[in-house]
Design a protein around this motif. Structure first.
Motif, short mmCIF file in Angstrom:
data_model
loop_
_atom_site.label_atom_id
_atom_site.label_comp_id
_atom_site.label_asym_id
_atom_site.label_seq_id
_atom_site.Cartn_x
_atom_site.Cartn_y
_atom_site.Cartn_z
N ILE A 40 -1.50 -1.70 8.55
CA ILE A 40 -0.41 -2.58 8.16
C ILE A 40 -0.98 -3.81 7.46
CG2 ILE A 40 1.53 -3.98 8.98
CD1 ILE A 40 1.90 -1.97 11.22
N ALA A 41 -0.66 -3.92 6.19
CA ALA A 41 -1.16 -5.02 5.36
C ALA A 41 -0.31 -6.27 5.58
CB ALA A 41 -1.16 -4.61 3.89
N ARG A 42 -0.58 -7.31 4.79
CA ARG A 42 0.21 -8.53 4.88
C ARG A 42 1.28 -8.60 3.80
NH1 ARG A 42 -2.37 -12.38 8.36
NH2 ARG A 42 -0.64 -13.75 7.84
N THR A 43 1.17 -7.76 2.78
CA THR A 43 2.16 -7.72 1.71
C THR A 43 2.35 -6.27 1.25
OG1 THR A 43 0.49 -8.01 -0.03
CG2 THR A 43 1.52 -10.01 0.85
N PRO A 44 3.56 -5.90 0.82
CA PRO A 44 3.78 -4.53 0.34
C PRO A 44 2.91 -4.18 -0.86
CG PRO A 44 5.88 -5.58 0.84
CD PRO A 44 4.83 -6.66 0.92
N ARG A 45 2.72 -5.14 -1.76
CA ARG A 45 1.91 -4.85 -2.94
C ARG A 45 0.50 -4.43 -2.54
NH1 ARG A 45 -1.00 -9.21 -6.92
NH2 ARG A 45 -2.42 -7.70 -7.83
N VAL A 46 -0.12 -5.18 -1.64
CA VAL A 46 -1.48 -4.84 -1.23
C VAL A 46 -1.51 -3.53 -0.45
CG1 VAL A 46 -3.47 -5.59 0.14
CG2 VAL A 46 -2.30 -7.22 -1.34
N ALA A 47 -0.47 -3.25 0.31
CA ALA A 47 -0.40 -1.95 0.99
C ALA A 47 -0.49 -0.80 -0.02
CB ALA A 47 0.89 -1.85 1.80
N VAL A 48 0.23 -0.92 -1.13
CA VAL A 48 0.16 0.12 -2.16
C VAL A 48 -1.22 0.14 -2.80
CG1 VAL A 48 1.18 1.03 -4.28
CG2 VAL A 48 2.65 -0.05 -2.57
N ASN A 49 -1.82 -1.03 -3.03
CA ASN A 49 -3.18 -1.09 -3.57
C ASN A 49 -4.17 -0.37 -2.65
OD1 ASN A 49 -2.81 -4.53 -4.78
ND2 ASN A 49 -2.36 -2.61 -5.82
N ILE A 50 -4.00 -0.54 -1.33
CA ILE A 50 -4.87 0.15 -0.38
C ILE A 50 -4.72 1.66 -0.53
CG2 ILE A 50 -5.31 0.58 2.07
CD1 ILE A 50 -4.48 -2.35 2.60
N ALA A 51 -3.48 2.12 -0.64
CA ALA A 51 -3.25 3.55 -0.81
C ALA A 51 -3.88 4.06 -2.10
CB ALA A 51 -1.74 3.84 -0.81
N LEU A 63 -4.32 13.01 2.41
CA LEU A 63 -3.12 12.56 1.71
C LEU A 63 -3.03 11.05 1.81
CD1 LEU A 63 -0.73 13.98 0.26
CD2 LEU A 63 0.47 13.94 2.45
N SER A 64 -2.82 10.37 0.70
CA SER A 64 -2.69 8.91 0.68
C SER A 64 -1.21 8.55 0.71
CB SER A 64 -3.35 8.33 -0.58
OG SER A 64 -4.71 8.72 -0.65
N VAL A 65 -0.77 7.99 1.83
CA VAL A 65 0.65 7.75 2.07
C VAL A 65 0.89 6.28 2.35
CG1 VAL A 65 2.65 8.36 3.49
CG2 VAL A 65 0.86 10.06 3.07
N VAL A 66 1.93 5.72 1.73
CA VAL A 66 2.28 4.32 1.97
C VAL A 66 3.80 4.23 2.15
CG1 VAL A 66 2.37 3.83 -0.51
CG2 VAL A 66 2.09 1.95 1.11
N THR A 67 4.22 3.42 3.10
CA THR A 67 5.64 3.23 3.36
C THR A 67 5.94 1.74 3.46
OG1 THR A 67 7.49 3.79 4.85
CG2 THR A 67 5.35 3.41 5.87
N VAL A 68 7.13 1.35 3.05
CA VAL A 68 7.54 -0.05 3.13
C VAL A 68 9.01 -0.11 3.56
CG1 VAL A 68 5.92 -0.84 1.35
CG2 VAL A 68 8.23 -0.15 0.69
N GLN A 69 9.41 -1.28 3.96
CA GLN A 69 10.79 -1.51 4.39
C GLN A 69 11.73 -1.47 3.20
OE1 GLN A 69 11.23 -4.95 6.96
NE2 GLN A 69 13.15 -5.48 5.95
N TYR A 70 12.95 -1.01 3.45
CA TYR A 70 13.95 -0.97 2.38
C TYR A 70 14.28 -2.39 1.91
CZ TYR A 70 17.41 -2.17 6.02
OH TYR A 70 18.09 -2.77 7.03
N GLY A 71 14.90 -2.50 0.75
CA GLY A 71 15.29 -3.81 0.21
C GLY A 71 14.08 -4.59 -0.26
#
Length: 559
Positions: A40-51, A63-71
């Motif tokens: 769990i990253a600190r920002t959604p953008r960096v979470a996708v960068n990690i993936a 498999l490289s999988v990333v999920t984020v909260q809606y909205g």
């Protein structure tokens, strides 16, 4: 079984070892029940960068999988997915969605409508009965065809919905490796063997296909020099006698010499995208292009032949074809010693010219001195290195001679400052035994610095090298009046204390004589399992290999 458990079960079966994301998703608990840990990253953008970093450096079929909260989570992830789209990263993006029936109500943000232009497949699940097949279809698209992000939006109420659905145990989705037509192979081989000065321009498709062995074998067999695109740096060892280096905005002299005089250029696994950050193909060359994506063929340059195929398959076809033409092969072999010597001589002259910068002992420290010290401290056979946008990229790529496939994570078609921190963490997630380092400017660190804590908390010990000169490097030329009157290109701050405050190791170097020992301490620290940040006080350096002086242009996307 709930929708979330169905998703987690299929993902585990298909090779997911971690689930990356921020800040909340029903998939985190469902995966944890199956012993799959969250990152769990600190920002959604960096979470996708990690993936993305994970997807582009893994040596397995994970498999490289990333999920984020809606909205707002999906909204904030948009930049990261756009970066992954430009970098051709095979990431499975599973944002949650608003409850079914409210997704199209303004101002609710519906991911499957808004991400269509930066994903190769973008859908939403509306019925839980369709969930298994749609998820499997998404995974198959991640693993096949042109590498790119794939999006499947999962409404939150669907993830919570119980279901007694009996879904099949899907087979592992595998990569298809399409071949070229035999006549196309004949044309490529005959063009290369008949050319006086052929060059291979290797693109990221070589890395995606894991075709380094075949590329090296083919280059040696026909004695053709090889250069790479920035995203493909590491597709061939840059210590190989036939390696010319990386054809980036800044590049070694070997690239310019051989591409300017080339009569035939084989673009292998490259989209041949025109970009401010990539050395253009000169006018008037005969270009042959091989890509797994038919949309790449002739996209930005006219090509004499465009071939759709997987790089490893096509290289194996070319190897078989060349071995059947002993006469032509012998003719090319006659130039082997002369060609290797010319490349070595050109490289030596280039390095001699730049070595005074790399050995400079003044203070503030030359960024090229930092590059040299990194090259001498790191064990390049066991390291993964990346860079951030701007001067760190242009000062690092021409000199760091990577030796192993995926030992360098290059990027540059879009240049979102700060992306390299997530890339480094993703690489460490994929390759925990490697020493992973990124070189950043302070503006890049300013975009994502709080996510250094993610590296600490998630036990992803990476080395972050921040070059601090308190300016936006090169930007004064684009705003001379604002710079002169208001110092608009100035930034400020100290970064080693931030690393310490976030739980990692941090130190600052001012004296070049102390730089190597500081680097060695930081490398030892990350090997011991703790993230480290080395802040190096440098001067602004506008001289770039291949460019001479800082261009008056600025980074179009460096924000």
């Amino acid at each position: 079984m709930t929708g979330a458990k169905i998703v987690a079960t299929i993902l585990k079966q298909q090779g997911m070892k971690h689930i990356i994301g921020f800040p909340s998703s029903g998939l985190f608990d469902a995966a944890a029940e199956l012993d799959i840990p969250p990152v769990i990253a600190r920002t959604p953008r960096v979470a996708v960068n990690i993936a993305e970093g994970h997807a582009r450096t893994t040596l397995s079929d994970d498999l490289s999988v990333v999920t984020v909260q809606y909205g707002p989570g999906a909204e904030s992830a948009f930049a990261g997915v756009a970066q992954a789209w430009n970098d051709r990263a095979p990431v499975l993006f599973l944002p949650t969605g608003y409850p079914r029936g409210s997704e199209a109500v303004a101002p609710n943000f519906e991911a499957c409508r808004n991400f269509r232009h930066i994903t190769k497949w973008c859908e939403s699940v509306s019925r839980i009965e369709d969930l298994p097949q749609l998820l499997y279809s998404a995974i198959s698209r991640v693993r096949n065809g042109p590498p790119a992000p794939v999006l499947l939006e999962l409404p939150v109420d669907l993830l919570e919905q119980p279901c007694d659905l009996e879904f099949p145990s899907f087979h592992q989705a595998r990569r298809a490796r399409p071949q070229a037509d035999a006549a196309e192979i004949d044309e490529i081989v005959e063009a290369l063997l008949g050319a006086r000065n052929p060059v291979i321009l290797a693109g990221q498709g070589v890395l995606s296909a894991r075709a380094t062995k075949e590329l090296v074998e083919f280059a040696e067999l026909v004695n053709v020099p090889v250069m790479t695109t920035p995203n493909a740096k590491s597709a061939m060892s840059e210590r190989h006698p036939l390696a010319l280096g990386t054809a980036g905005r800044a590049r070694p002299a070997t690239v310019d010499r051989f591409i300017e005089r080339a009569d035939v250029i084989l673009a292998l696994g490259s989209s041949l995208t025109r970009s401010y950050y990539i050395r253009p193909v000169p006018v008037g060359k005969r270009v042959l292009q091989v890509s797994i994506d038919p949309n790449d063929l002739g996209k930005d340059y006219p090509v004499a032949l465009g071939v759709v195929g997987d790089c490893r398959s096509v290289l194996r076809q070319m190897l078989a074809r060349v071995r059947d033409d002993a006469t032509a092969m012998a003719r090319r072999a006659g130039r082997a010693v002369e060609l290797a010597q010319e490349i070595a001589d050109c490289r030596r002259v280039f390095m001699d010219r730049w070595m005074p910068f790399m050995k400079a002992d003044g203070s503030p420290i030359s960024p090229y001195r930092v590059v040299r010290e990194i090259m001498e401290v790191l064990d390049r056979e066991k390291a993964i290195v990346t860079h951030d946008a701007g001067n760190p990229r242009d000062q690092f790529i021409p000199f760091y001679d990577v030796t192993e496939p995926h030992g360098y994570l290059g990027w540059g078609k879009t240049t979102q400052l700060g992306s390299s921190l997530g890339f480094a963490m993703g690489a460490k997630l994929a390759r925990p035994d490697a020493v992973v380092a990124t070189v950043m400017g302070e503006s890049a660190f300013g975009m994502v610095g709080i996510d250094f804590e993610t590296a600490v908390r998630c036990q992803l010990p990476v080395l972050v090298i921040v070059l601090r000169n308190h300016v936006l490097g090169g930007y004064a030329a684009s705003m001379p009046i604002a710079t002169r009157k208001y110092q608009a290109n100035r930034v400020s701050g100290e970064y080693a204390p931030i690393a310490k405050a976030l739980g990692g190791h941090g130190e600052c170097v001012i004296d070049p004589e102390h730089l190597r020992e500081a680097l060695q301490r930081c490398v030892a620290t990350v090997r011991d399992g703790r993230a480290a940040l080395l802040e190096v006080v440098t001067h602004e350096e506008g001289r770039l290999p291949g460019l001479g002086v800082m261009s008056h242009l600025t980074e179009a996307h460096g924000v």
